[in-house]
Design a protein around this motif. Structure first.
Motif, PDB file in Angstrom:
ATOM      1  N   SER A 163       1.407  -0.927  -0.109  1.00 49.57           N
ATOM      2  CA  SER A 163      -0.063  -0.057   0.359  1.00 49.57           C
ATOM      3  C   SER A 163       0.847   1.070  -0.262  1.00 49.57           C
ATOM      4  N   ASN A 195      -4.052   0.825  -1.838  1.00 48.61           N
ATOM      5  CA  ASN A 195      -4.107  -0.878  -1.614  1.00 48.61           C
ATOM      6  C   ASN A 195      -3.859  -2.333  -2.278  1.00 48.61           C
ATOM      7  N   SER A 196      -3.478  -3.037  -2.311  1.00 47.25           N
ATOM      8  CA  SER A 196      -2.884  -4.116  -3.104  1.00 47.25           C
ATOM      9  C   SER A 196      -2.601  -3.200  -4.233  1.00 47.25           C
ATOM     10  N   ARG A 233     -10.305  -1.267  -4.552  1.00 47.59           N
ATOM     11  CA  ARG A 233      -8.552  -1.175  -3.885  1.00 47.59           C
ATOM     12  C   ARG A 233      -8.091   0.325  -3.855  1.00 47.59           C
TER      13      ARG A 233
END
Length: 120
Positions: free
Chosen positions: A17, A83-84, A66
Motif C-alpha cells: 500500500s 491498497n493491493s 483497491r
C-alpha cells in the motif's frame, strides 16, 4: 495561479500500500473537482480517481475496490489511498484540479507528479 504538490510515491512490493497526498495553494477553491491521473512510459495519461466538491467519487475500473480518494477542503488537500498494488499500477501519478467555468471549457491545473513503482 494554482499550484499543486504531490508526495507519497515510492517503491512498494505488489500487494502493498501507498498513500499519495496533494496539497493545493494559490488561487485554488474547494469548489474544484480534484483528481488523480497516472501515466506510464509510452502510454497515455489516464484518470485514476476524482472527487467533486460535494464528495462524489469516480474511479477507473482497474482500481475500484483497491484505491480510495478523499479530500480535506479546509486544507486544500486530496489523498489517494492505494491498497493491493499491482505491477500495472506502476506509473507517474499526477494531481489535478479542475476549475468549473460556466459557459466555457473547464480549466485544469496539474502537479509535478510522483512516481509509484510496484515491480513485477
Amino acid at each position: 495561479q494554482v499550484q499543486l504538490v504531490e508526495s507519497g510515491g515510492g517503491l512498494v512490493q505488489p500487494g502493498g500500500s501507498l498513500r499519495l497526498s496533494c496539497v493545493g495553494s494559490g488561487s485554488i477553491s474547494n469548489l474544484y473537482t480534484m483528481g488523480w491521473y497516472r501515466q506510464a512510459p509510452g502510454k497515455q495519461r489516464e484518470l485514476v480517481a476524482s472527487i467533486t466538491s460535494g464528495g462524489s467519487t469516480n474511479y477507473a475500473d482497474s482500481v475500484k475496490g483497491r484505491f480510495t480518494i478523499s479530500r480535506d477542503n479546509a486544507k486544500n488537500k486530496v489523498a489517494l489511498q492505494m491498497n493491493s498494488l499491482k505491477p500495472e499500477d506502476t506509473a507517474a501519478y499526477y494531481c489535478n484540479a479542475r476549475r468549473p467555468r460556466f459557459g466555457d471549457r473547464p480549466q485544469d491545473s496539474w502537479g509535478q507528479g510522483t512516481q509509484v513503482t510496484a515491480p513485477s
